[in-house]
Motif scaffolding. Sequence first.
Motif, short mmCIF file in Angstrom:
data_model
loop_
_atom_site.label_atom_id
_atom_site.label_comp_id
_atom_site.label_asym_id
_atom_site.label_seq_id
_atom_site.Cartn_x
_atom_site.Cartn_y
_atom_site.Cartn_z
N LYS A 126 57.10 40.76 40.92
CA LYS A 126 58.08 41.84 41.11
C LYS A 126 59.37 41.31 41.73
CE LYS A 126 55.45 45.40 39.85
NZ LYS A 126 54.94 46.38 40.83
N LEU A 127 59.24 40.31 42.61
CA LEU A 127 60.42 39.72 43.23
C LEU A 127 61.22 38.88 42.24
CD1 LEU A 127 58.91 38.55 46.65
CD2 LEU A 127 60.39 40.52 46.26
N GLU A 128 60.52 38.23 41.31
CA GLU A 128 61.19 37.35 40.35
C GLU A 128 61.80 38.11 39.18
OE1 GLU A 128 61.58 33.80 40.44
OE2 GLU A 128 61.10 34.28 42.52
N LEU A 129 61.30 39.28 38.88
CA LEU A 129 61.77 40.03 37.71
C LEU A 129 63.29 40.22 37.68
CD1 LEU A 129 59.13 42.79 36.87
CD2 LEU A 129 60.33 41.32 35.24
N PRO A 130 63.94 40.57 38.79
CA PRO A 130 65.41 40.75 38.72
C PRO A 130 66.16 39.47 38.38
CG PRO A 130 64.51 41.80 40.69
CD PRO A 130 63.41 40.96 40.11
N ARG A 131 65.51 38.32 38.52
CA ARG A 131 66.18 37.04 38.23
C ARG A 131 66.05 36.64 36.77
NH1 ARG A 131 63.86 32.60 41.68
NH2 ARG A 131 65.63 31.47 40.80
N ALA A 132 65.25 37.35 36.01
CA ALA A 132 65.11 37.04 34.58
C ALA A 132 66.37 37.49 33.85
CB ALA A 132 63.87 37.74 34.01
N VAL A 133 67.01 36.57 33.13
CA VAL A 133 68.29 36.89 32.51
C VAL A 133 68.17 37.25 31.04
CG1 VAL A 133 69.61 35.50 34.14
CG2 VAL A 133 68.74 34.44 32.06
N THR A 134 66.97 37.13 30.47
CA THR A 134 66.76 37.54 29.07
C THR A 134 65.56 38.46 29.00
OG1 THR A 134 65.26 35.73 28.45
CG2 THR A 134 67.64 35.30 28.30
N SER A 135 65.52 39.28 27.96
CA SER A 135 64.42 40.24 27.83
C SER A 135 63.09 39.53 27.59
CB SER A 135 64.71 41.22 26.68
OG SER A 135 64.90 40.53 25.46
N GLN A 136 63.12 38.42 26.84
CA GLN A 136 61.87 37.70 26.59
C GLN A 136 61.28 37.14 27.88
OE1 GLN A 136 62.47 36.18 21.96
NE2 GLN A 136 62.36 34.70 23.59
N ALA A 137 62.14 36.56 28.72
CA ALA A 137 61.67 36.04 29.99
C ALA A 137 61.14 37.17 30.86
CB ALA A 137 62.81 35.31 30.71
N ALA A 138 61.83 38.31 30.86
CA ALA A 138 61.39 39.44 31.68
C ALA A 138 60.04 39.98 31.22
CB ALA A 138 62.44 40.55 31.62
N LEU A 139 59.78 39.98 29.91
CA LEU A 139 58.51 40.49 29.40
C LEU A 139 57.34 39.63 29.90
CD1 LEU A 139 59.43 41.48 25.73
CD2 LEU A 139 58.78 43.02 27.60
N HIS A 140 57.51 38.31 29.94
CA HIS A 140 56.44 37.45 30.43
C HIS A 140 56.22 37.65 31.92
CE1 HIS A 140 55.41 35.04 26.89
NE2 HIS A 140 56.68 35.08 26.56
N LEU A 141 57.30 37.85 32.68
CA LEU A 141 57.15 38.12 34.11
C LEU A 141 56.51 39.49 34.34
CD1 LEU A 141 60.47 36.72 35.60
CD2 LEU A 141 58.15 35.92 36.08
N LEU A 142 56.85 40.44 33.48
CA LEU A 142 56.26 41.77 33.60
C LEU A 142 54.75 41.72 33.38
CD1 LEU A 142 56.92 44.75 34.09
CD2 LEU A 142 57.25 45.02 31.63
N ASP A 143 54.31 40.86 32.47
CA ASP A 143 52.87 40.67 32.27
C ASP A 143 52.20 40.20 33.55
OD1 ASP A 143 52.90 41.43 29.61
OD2 ASP A 143 53.18 39.39 28.87
N GLN A 144 52.86 39.30 34.28
CA GLN A 144 52.29 38.79 35.53
C GLN A 144 52.36 39.87 36.62
OE1 GLN A 144 50.94 36.04 34.43
NE2 GLN A 144 52.31 36.28 32.67
N ALA A 145 53.42 40.67 36.59
CA ALA A 145 53.51 41.79 37.54
C ALA A 145 52.41 42.81 37.29
CB ALA A 145 54.88 42.46 37.44
N ASN A 146 51.95 42.90 36.04
CA ASN A 146 50.85 43.81 35.71
C ASN A 146 49.48 43.15 35.87
OD1 ASN A 146 52.52 45.99 35.06
ND2 ASN A 146 52.80 45.28 32.96
N GLY A 147 49.47 41.92 36.43
CA GLY A 147 48.20 41.33 36.84
C GLY A 147 47.60 40.29 35.93
N ALA A 148 48.34 39.78 34.95
CA ALA A 148 47.76 38.82 34.00
C ALA A 148 47.25 37.56 34.71
CB ALA A 148 48.79 38.45 32.93
#
Length: 384
Positions: A126-148
Amino acid sequence: MPSTSTPTTAAVLTPPARGAIATVSVQGPEAIALADHFFTSLGKVSLDEANVGRILVGHWQAEEDSVGEELVVAKLSPEVVEIHCHGGVQASQRILQHLASAGCVIESWQERTTSLHADAIVAEAKLELPRAVTSQAALHLLDQANGALTREIVIIGNLLEQSNFEVAEQKLAHLLSLASFGRHLTQPWLIVIAGPPNVGKSSLLNKIVGYDRAIVLDMPGTTRDVLHATTALDGWPVQFSDTAGIRVSDDEIEQAGIAKAKAAIKTADLAIVMHDATDVKPDELDQSLRELPSALHVVNKIDLAGDIRVPNSGEMLATSAVTGQGVPELITSIVSRLIPYVPQTHQPLPFTDRQVDGLRQLHCQVQRRQFDDALQSIEKLHSA
């Protein structure tokens, strides 16, 4: 106001810059009372009287202030209030000062995010998500935020409980193989463009990023310092560095630029070494391939090369930074070099140095069959 053992906290959830709206979150047993102390709704309905989910428009003002502010307050639960005020730093900071004067504990959005999640890996995502500058990068971080990643580490722990060290070791090795990809979701891949003077390094940088980032002159030694430009290739964040032409020079400033160019090559994720198609020197090409075998070697200016033919092979690419010929193929080669394997959606992967270090330690412990130490390492991964 009555005191409780559990503090009531407030944090600004929106970025610290001018915007249309800023959001202040108040959370804790005194959230409603604290907000009601400064807020008066237009309908004269207090937050304490309002139903959960109610949004109230009104006036926020401290007793000592001659002028207040119109804003919106939402009652999200009996212990959570969101205050939506004018965007910018001053308005939100003023609200925080008022709340602090009434006994509220002020915290950063990072502290708030961490406190909301018992699992450290989810909080880090959740802390790293705002630092993702592309949607693809954000989607992979979102997976980890959802517990992957959390779920995968739990599975590894269960395997160890079952004494299935081999499979646990394989899973850890696979996670570590994705470490570079994961860390680059918020840190762009570094690409250095290097080569002799006047081979078109700056022109190629400008062509790839789509604007004139570097000065282009038909004069050796124009680029003195390392120039950076950040963009996205196929949806992945990259930072290009245009370096000084590498040659023998008596100019002290140019020598400093050349030294920086050589240092940049050593720290880059990928080097692009350029040569001039109008002045092809086979011996120099061979030497370049031997000295930097992992680099992408590019022969530029093929639009001016006449009958000279440069093989477009896996070792050597041909481009024109002026016409764009060969540039799409170069971009494809860059992406395939940097990211030979793209993880699938929902795939677990580490994305911070802390996680990678912890997984490496855990991998060594599993290899040595150090069961108790491995379980402690798993616990540390979940609770930083």
